[in-house]
Design a protein around this motif. Structure first.
Motif, PDB file in Angstrom:
ATOM      1  N   VAL A 226      33.890  43.572  38.458  1.00  9.70           N
ATOM      2  CA  VAL A 226      34.648  43.634  39.705  1.00  9.70           C
ATOM      3  C   VAL A 226      34.616  45.070  40.217  1.00  9.70           C
ATOM      4  O   VAL A 226      34.161  45.980  39.533  1.00  9.70           O
ATOM      5  CB  VAL A 226      36.104  43.155  39.505  1.00  9.70           C
ATOM      6  CG1 VAL A 226      36.149  41.682  39.115  1.00  9.70           C
ATOM      7  CG2 VAL A 226      36.820  43.989  38.442  1.00  9.70           C
ATOM      8  N   HIS A 227      35.111  45.271  41.428  1.00 13.24           N
ATOM      9  CA  HIS A 227      35.022  46.591  42.053  1.00 13.24           C
ATOM     10  C   HIS A 227      36.370  47.053  42.591  1.00 13.24           C
ATOM     11  O   HIS A 227      37.188  46.230  42.995  1.00 13.24           O
ATOM     12  CB  HIS A 227      33.988  46.575  43.179  1.00 13.24           C
ATOM     13  CG  HIS A 227      32.627  46.155  42.730  1.00 13.24           C
ATOM     14  ND1 HIS A 227      32.155  44.863  42.860  1.00 13.24           N
ATOM     15  CD2 HIS A 227      31.645  46.842  42.112  1.00 13.24           C
ATOM     16  CE1 HIS A 227      30.941  44.777  42.355  1.00 13.24           C
ATOM     17  NE2 HIS A 227      30.602  45.956  41.893  1.00 13.24           N
ATOM     18  N   GLY A 228      36.565  48.367  42.583  1.00 13.88           N
ATOM     19  CA  GLY A 228      37.790  48.956  43.113  1.00 13.88           C
ATOM     20  C   GLY A 228      37.480  50.041  44.108  1.00 13.88           C
ATOM     21  O   GLY A 228      38.084  51.121  44.081  1.00 13.88           O
ATOM     22  N   ASP A 229      36.524  49.759  45.010  1.00  8.68           N
ATOM     23  CA  ASP A 229      36.062  50.784  45.947  1.00  8.68           C
ATOM     24  C   ASP A 229      37.023  51.011  47.105  1.00  8.68           C
ATOM     25  O   ASP A 229      37.069  52.092  47.683  1.00  8.68           O
ATOM     26  CB  ASP A 229      34.690  50.394  46.506  1.00  8.68           C
ATOM     27  CG  ASP A 229      33.663  50.172  45.410  1.00  8.68           C
ATOM     28  OD1 ASP A 229      32.924  49.180  45.496  1.00  8.68           O
ATOM     29  OD2 ASP A 229      33.628  50.982  44.476  1.00  8.68           O
ATOM     30  N   ASN A 230      37.777  49.949  47.484  1.00  5.99           N
ATOM     31  CA  ASN A 230      38.663  50.056  48.640  1.00  5.99           C
ATOM     32  C   ASN A 230      39.837  49.092  48.456  1.00  5.99           C
ATOM     33  O   ASN A 230      39.887  48.339  47.482  1.00  5.99           O
ATOM     34  CB  ASN A 230      37.901  49.760  49.941  1.00  5.99           C
ATOM     35  CG  ASN A 230      37.136  48.447  49.866  1.00  5.99           C
ATOM     36  OD1 ASN A 230      37.739  47.393  49.648  1.00  5.99           O
ATOM     37  ND2 ASN A 230      35.816  48.506  50.024  1.00  5.99           N
ATOM     38  N   THR A 231      40.771  49.115  49.392  1.00  3.92           N
ATOM     39  CA  THR A 231      41.980  48.310  49.232  1.00  3.92           C
ATOM     40  C   THR A 231      41.675  46.817  49.218  1.00  3.92           C
ATOM     41  O   THR A 231      42.324  46.055  48.504  1.00  3.92           O
ATOM     42  CB  THR A 231      42.981  48.618  50.370  1.00  3.92           C
ATOM     43  OG1 THR A 231      42.330  48.469  51.635  1.00  3.92           O
ATOM     44  CG2 THR A 231      43.505  50.043  50.237  1.00  3.92           C
ATOM     45  N   SER A 232      40.688  46.387  50.008  1.00  2.00           N
ATOM     46  CA  SER A 232      40.362  44.961  50.019  1.00  2.00           C
ATOM     47  C   SER A 232      39.742  44.525  48.700  1.00  2.00           C
ATOM     48  O   SER A 232      40.007  43.413  48.223  1.00  2.00           O
ATOM     49  CB  SER A 232      39.427  44.644  51.182  1.00  2.00           C
ATOM     50  OG  SER A 232      38.202  45.340  51.057  1.00  2.00           O
ATOM     51  N   SER A 233      38.937  45.377  48.082  1.00  4.53           N
ATOM     52  CA  SER A 233      38.345  45.014  46.790  1.00  4.53           C
ATOM     53  C   SER A 233      39.401  44.989  45.696  1.00  4.53           C
ATOM     54  O   SER A 233      39.365  44.134  44.809  1.00  4.53           O
ATOM     55  CB  SER A 233      37.210  45.977  46.423  1.00  4.53           C
ATOM     56  OG  SER A 233      37.667  47.294  46.290  1.00  4.53           O
ATOM     57  N   VAL A 234      40.365  45.902  45.760  1.00  5.64           N
ATOM     58  CA  VAL A 234      41.458  45.888  44.785  1.00  5.64           C
ATOM     59  C   VAL A 234      42.271  44.604  44.932  1.00  5.64           C
ATOM     60  O   VAL A 234      42.653  43.976  43.943  1.00  5.64           O
ATOM     61  CB  VAL A 234      42.362  47.128  44.948  1.00  5.64           C
ATOM     62  CG1 VAL A 234      43.601  47.012  44.052  1.00  5.64           C
ATOM     63  CG2 VAL A 234      41.597  48.394  44.606  1.00  5.64           C
ATOM     64  N   SER A 235      42.527  44.198  46.175  1.00  8.62           N
ATOM     65  CA  SER A 235      43.255  42.956  46.418  1.00  8.62           C
ATOM     66  C   SER A 235      42.494  41.762  45.863  1.00  8.62           C
ATOM     67  O   SER A 235      43.087  40.839  45.286  1.00  8.62           O
ATOM     68  CB  SER A 235      43.486  42.777  47.926  1.00  8.62           C
ATOM     69  OG  SER A 235      44.103  41.544  48.198  1.00  8.62           O
ATOM     70  N   VAL A 237      40.405  41.803  43.300  1.00 11.07           N
ATOM     71  CA  VAL A 237      40.531  41.848  41.837  1.00 11.07           C
ATOM     72  C   VAL A 237      41.877  41.280  41.410  1.00 11.07           C
ATOM     73  O   VAL A 237      41.970  40.510  40.441  1.00 11.07           O
ATOM     74  CB  VAL A 237      40.369  43.293  41.314  1.00 11.07           C
ATOM     75  CG1 VAL A 237      40.659  43.353  39.808  1.00 11.07           C
ATOM     76  CG2 VAL A 237      38.971  43.806  41.598  1.00 11.07           C
ATOM     77  N   GLN A 238      42.928  41.652  42.105  1.00  9.69           N
ATOM     78  CA  GLN A 238      44.261  41.146  41.793  1.00  9.69           C
ATOM     79  C   GLN A 238      44.304  39.627  41.920  1.00  9.69           C
ATOM     80  O   GLN A 238      44.872  38.937  41.060  1.00  9.69           O
ATOM     81  CB  GLN A 238      45.292  41.787  42.729  1.00  9.69           C
ATOM     82  CG  GLN A 238      46.727  41.430  42.379  1.00  9.69           C
ATOM     83  CD  GLN A 238      47.726  42.191  43.246  1.00  9.69           C
ATOM     84  OE1 GLN A 238      47.343  42.913  44.168  1.00  9.69           O
ATOM     85  NE2 GLN A 238      48.997  42.040  42.936  1.00  9.69           N
ATOM     86  N   ARG A 239      43.671  39.092  42.944  1.00 10.46           N
ATOM     87  CA  ARG A 239      43.658  37.637  43.136  1.00 10.46           C
ATOM     88  C   ARG A 239      42.811  36.944  42.073  1.00 10.46           C
ATOM     89  O   ARG A 239      43.150  35.849  41.614  1.00 10.46           O
ATOM     90  CB  ARG A 239      43.158  37.311  44.535  1.00 10.46           C
ATOM     91  CG  ARG A 239      44.136  37.730  45.642  1.00 10.46           C
ATOM     92  CD  ARG A 239      43.652  37.251  46.996  1.00 10.46           C
ATOM     93  NE  ARG A 239      43.586  35.794  47.048  1.00 10.46           N
ATOM     94  CZ  ARG A 239      42.995  35.113  48.028  1.00 10.46           C
ATOM     95  NH1 ARG A 239      42.392  35.760  49.011  1.00 10.46           N
ATOM     96  NH2 ARG A 239      42.982  33.794  48.014  1.00 10.46           N
ATOM     97  N   ILE A 240      41.703  37.576  41.667  1.00 12.82           N
ATOM     98  CA  ILE A 240      40.882  37.004  40.600  1.00 12.82           C
ATOM     99  C   ILE A 240      41.665  36.966  39.298  1.00 12.82           C
ATOM    100  O   ILE A 240      41.663  35.964  38.577  1.00 12.82           O
ATOM    101  CB  ILE A 240      39.577  37.808  40.425  1.00 12.82           C
ATOM    102  CG1 ILE A 240      38.650  37.587  41.618  1.00 12.82           C
ATOM    103  CG2 ILE A 240      38.871  37.422  39.125  1.00 12.82           C
ATOM    104  CD1 ILE A 240      37.439  38.496  41.632  1.00 12.82           C
ATOM    105  N   ARG A 241      42.362  38.058  38.994  1.00 13.93           N
ATOM    106  CA  ARG A 241      43.182  38.106  37.780  1.00 13.93           C
ATOM    107  C   ARG A 241      44.229  37.002  37.788  1.00 13.93           C
ATOM    108  O   ARG A 241      44.436  36.296  36.794  1.00 13.93           O
ATOM    109  CB  ARG A 241      43.858  39.482  37.671  1.00 13.93           C
ATOM    110  CG  ARG A 241      45.035  39.560  36.716  1.00 13.93           C
ATOM    111  CD  ARG A 241      44.649  39.259  35.270  1.00 13.93           C
ATOM    112  NE  ARG A 241      43.878  40.329  34.725  1.00 13.93           N
ATOM    113  CZ  ARG A 241      42.896  40.188  33.831  1.00 13.93           C
ATOM    114  NH1 ARG A 241      42.576  38.972  33.421  1.00 13.93           N
ATOM    115  NH2 ARG A 241      42.247  41.207  33.358  1.00 13.93           N
ATOM    116  N   GLN A 242      44.885  36.822  38.923  1.00 14.41           N
ATOM    117  CA  GLN A 242      45.900  35.781  39.044  1.00 14.41           C
ATOM    118  C   GLN A 242      45.287  34.395  38.883  1.00 14.41           C
ATOM    119  O   GLN A 242      45.832  33.527  38.166  1.00 14.41           O
ATOM    120  CB  GLN A 242      46.608  35.881  40.394  1.00 14.41           C
ATOM    121  CG  GLN A 242      47.703  34.856  40.601  1.00 14.41           C
ATOM    122  CD  GLN A 242      48.381  34.988  41.963  1.00 14.41           C
ATOM    123  OE1 GLN A 242      48.037  35.870  42.752  1.00 14.41           O
ATOM    124  NE2 GLN A 242      49.343  34.130  42.235  1.00 14.41           N
ATOM    125  N   ALA A 243      44.145  34.174  39.528  1.00 12.73           N
ATOM    126  CA  ALA A 243      43.483  32.871  39.455  1.00 12.73           C
ATOM    127  C   ALA A 243      43.030  32.548  38.030  1.00 12.73           C
ATOM    128  O   ALA A 243      43.178  31.410  37.555  1.00 12.73           O
ATOM    129  CB  ALA A 243      42.304  32.825  40.413  1.00 12.73           C
TER     130      ALA A 243
END
Length: 250
Positions: A226-235, A237-243
Motif C-alpha cells: 500500500v502507499h502513503g504518498d498523500n491524504t487520499s492514499s492514507v485514507s 489504506v485505512q479503509r483497506i485495513r478496516q475491510a
C-alpha cells in the motif's frame, strides 16, 4: 502467516526534503519497508522512521536499492553478484544497527525499485539477493512479487534456507503471467478506492483476479503493498485495513 499483511515503503525523505506521510499511515500497516540511504533516507530519517515503527509495533524491513539518489533507485545498474551482495549487506547492516540501538531489529528484506524489478527478471540476480540475505541472517524473509508461477524463486530460496513473502498490489492491473501491467498503458493503475478495496479483499480471500487478457489469475500473496504518498492514499489504506478486519471477523 495468517491474514494478509499490509506493507508500505517509508523513510524516503532526505535531509530537508520530505516525501510521504509516514506518521499518518504507520498506524494502519503491519510492515514498514525503510529506505537505507542509497535511493532515499539518511541516518536521521532512518532513526526517526525506526522509532515511529517501534512505537506502533510495526515490523521493520530493510528496503535496499542501487546507489542512485538522483534517480530514486529506479534506474538499473550493471552490478556483479558480489556487488549486489555488498550493497545489500551494507544497507541491511546500517538499518539493523539503527534498529538495535532503539531495541528493535530488521525483520525482513524488500529490495526497492530497479533492484526489485531486476531480481524478478534475472534468476542470477535473485540468487545473489537470496544468498546475501542467507549470509547476513537466514532468518530474514525476502519480500518479492507474487506471480502466476513462483516455483523457480521458491527453489532458489529453499536452496539457501530463506523464507519468501509473496507480495501483491491492490492498485495495479496484472497481465496473464502475473506481472504488473506497464504504467505507460491505460488502466495499469487503479484510482477508484472501491476498486482498490475490492481487489485487496479478493487477494486476501485467495480468489482469482481478472488479468488484462481476461483470464483468471491466481496469486499466492502473503502481503499487500500500500502507499502513503498523500491524504487520499492514507485514507485508502485505512479503509483497506478496516475491510480486512471486517472480513477476518465474519
Amino acid at each position: 502467516m495468517g491474514r494478509l499483511l499490509l506493507n508500505c515503503d517509508m523513510g524516503e525523505s532526505y535531509g530537508a526534503w520530505t516525501m510521504g506521510l509516514d506518521a499518518e499511515v504507520m498506524p494502519f500497516i503491519d510492515c514498514a519497508n525503510i529506505a537505507c540511504g542509497f535511493h532515499a533516507g539518511d541516518p536521521g530519517i532512518m532513526r526517526k522512521t525506526v522509532s515511529l515503527a517501534l512505537a506502533h509495533d510495526v515490523m521493520i524491513g530493510a528496503h535496499p536499492a542501487y546507489p542512485d539518489l538522483v534517480g530514486f533507485g529506479r534506474r538499473s545498474m550493471a552490478c556483479t553478484p558480489a556487488e549486489i551482495q555488498d550493497l545489500l549487506h551494507y544497507q541491511i547492516g546500517a538499518l539493523d544497527g539503527i534498529c538495535r540501538v532503539q531495541g528493535g531489529r530488521v525483520r525482513y528484506v524488500k529490495p526497492h525499485g530497479a533492484m526489485y524489478n531486476d531480481m524478478m527478471a534475472d534468476p542470477e540476480q535473485l540468487r545473489a539477493v537470496i544468498q546475501a540475505i542467507a549470509r547476513y541472517d537466514a532468518q530474514l524473509p525476502l519480500m518479492l512479487m507474487a506471480t502466476r508461477d513462483n516455483s523457480a524463486a521458491q527453489v532458489l530460496a529453499d536452496e539457501f534456507g530463506v523464507q519468501l513473502w509473496f507480495e501483491a498490489f491492490a492498485d495495479r492491473a496484472y497481465d496473464s503471467a502475473g506481472r504488473l501491467v506497464s504504467r505507460q498503458l491505460p488502466g495499469a493503475v487503479h484510482h477508484d478506492p472501491e476498486v482498490i478495496i475490492a481487489q485487496a479483499l479478493t487477494l486476501s480471500r485467495g480468489e482469482p483476479l481478472r488479468a488484462s487478457d481476461g483470464s483468471d489469475l491466481h496469486l499466492k500473496a502473503d502481503t499487500l503493498c500500500v502507499h502513503g504518498d498523500n491524504t487520499s492514499s492514507v485514507s485508502a489504506v485505512q479503509r483497506i485495513r478496516q475491510a480486512l478486519g471486517e472480513q477476518s471477523a465474519s
